[in-house]
Design a protein around this motif. Structure first.
Motif, short mmCIF file in Angstrom:
data_model
loop_
_atom_site.label_atom_id
_atom_site.label_comp_id
_atom_site.label_asym_id
_atom_site.label_seq_id
_atom_site.Cartn_x
_atom_site.Cartn_y
_atom_site.Cartn_z
N CYS A 1 0.79 -1.22 0.06
CA CYS A 1 -0.05 -0.15 0.18
C CYS A 1 0.87 1.40 0.26
O CYS A 1 0.42 2.28 -0.67
CB CYS A 1 -0.84 0.08 1.15
N SER B 1 2.61 1.74 -3.32
CA SER B 1 1.69 2.31 -4.26
C SER B 1 1.75 3.85 -3.92
O SER B 1 1.74 4.49 -5.18
CB SER B 1 0.40 1.54 -3.91
N VAL B 2 1.14 4.24 -2.77
CA VAL B 2 0.94 5.74 -2.81
C VAL B 2 2.05 6.58 -2.89
O VAL B 2 2.04 7.56 -3.46
CB VAL B 2 0.21 6.04 -1.17
N MET C 1 -6.70 3.54 -3.70
CA MET C 1 -5.39 3.62 -4.15
C MET C 1 -4.96 3.31 -5.47
O MET C 1 -4.58 4.10 -6.14
CB MET C 1 -4.40 2.50 -3.28
N THR D 1 -4.16 6.25 -8.43
CA THR D 1 -3.01 5.73 -9.41
C THR D 1 -3.37 5.80 -10.90
O THR D 1 -2.85 6.56 -11.73
CB THR D 1 -2.40 4.42 -9.15
#
Length: 270
Positions: free
Chosen positions: A175, A178-179, A219, A223
């Motif tokens: 997570c 990803s962010v 998320m 993206t």
């Protein structure tokens, strides 16, 4: 999910209300994050199990607010986030307050209320630093960096994202990778390097066809939103496909804010 359900069942059978409440809240969080439609009933059960325990109720309200924010209900979400912070403060649980403040700032940033987002992420950052809560630090830094990007402070954003990325890599948390990767992609785009931006964004995006989705569907939507933004701004060949993918994801996951963004990108391409 299966393990959490079993934990909740065993805790209830044993009369362990505290463990049942924690497991029930985590079940609700997973369902809400996945946008699978089962979150409402699980949240009601979690709230009942929390009873009048300020700390547990704070956590449940934070998850409720999270669900409301992703459903496009900004006002009720902000109210519940605020109440969650109040209860966490009263219970002496600063990490729960920091979590709700960070997610509140993320919702405000998405909604365009940059001043409020700046205040709340600042409070969250102070709490995370005081608590030495390294495991949550990348999320706080990623939100703060995105605010810097919106306000034109590219160097400040870069410093925060570099720190967030280093921690996310050490934690190996998908997570946070990803962010933070999304933030680095947005930074590269703002610096006029679409190729580098797409490299970061592609690494941050979790397609269900090549790996399991992240717990929180927003998320991936965020993206993919950034991919659409870069692809349309720089007129990249993949823009049409990216917009179609965002349309499909936002519809399936019931994320109205990202559905509106997909329509905006579509209008730019027409």
């Amino acid at each position: 999910m299966a393990a959490l359900r079993r934990a909740a069942e065993l805790a209830r059978a044993a009369g362990d209300r505290e463990t049942a409440a924690t497991a029930g809240r985590e079940l609700a969080f997973v369902a809400v994050g996945a946008r699978d439609g089962g979150g409402g009933a699980l949240l009601r059960a979690a709230r009942e199990l929390a009873g009048d325990d300020d700390g547990k109720l704070s956590a449940v309200l934070g998850v409720e607010a999270f669900a409301l924010a992703d459903s496009g209900r900004a006002g009720p979400a902000a109210a519940r986030f605020g109440r969650s912070v109040e209860l966490a403060d009263r219970a002496g649980e600063p990490r729960k307050a920091a979590w709700s403040l960070t997610l509140l700032a993320r919702a405000e940033l998405t909604g365009g209320d940059l001043a409020a987002a700046r205040d709340h992420i600042g409070l969250a950052r102070d709490l995370v630093s005081a608590e030495r809560w390294t495991a949550f630090r990348p999320m706080v830094l990623a939100v703060a960096a995105e605010l810097d990007l919106h306000e034109g402070r590219l160097d400040d954003a870069g410093q925060q994202l570099a720190a967030a990325w280093t921690t996310a890599v050490r934690l190996a948390d998908p997570c946070w990778l990803s962010v933070t990767g999304r933030g680095l992609g947005m930074l590269a785009a703002r610096r006029g390097n679409p190729a580098e931006a797409m490299q970061w964004l592609d690494g941050a995006y979790h397609r269900t066809t090549d790996r399991p989705p992240l717990i929180c569907r927003w998320m991936d939507a965020a993206t993919l939103d950034a991919i659409c933004d870069v692809a349309t701004a720089f007129r990249l060949p993949r823009a049409e496909a990216a917009v179609a993918e965002l349309t499909a994801l936002s519809t399936k996951a019931r994320l109205p804010g990202y559905a509106a963004k997909a329509r905006h990108y579509r209008s730019l391409l027409s």
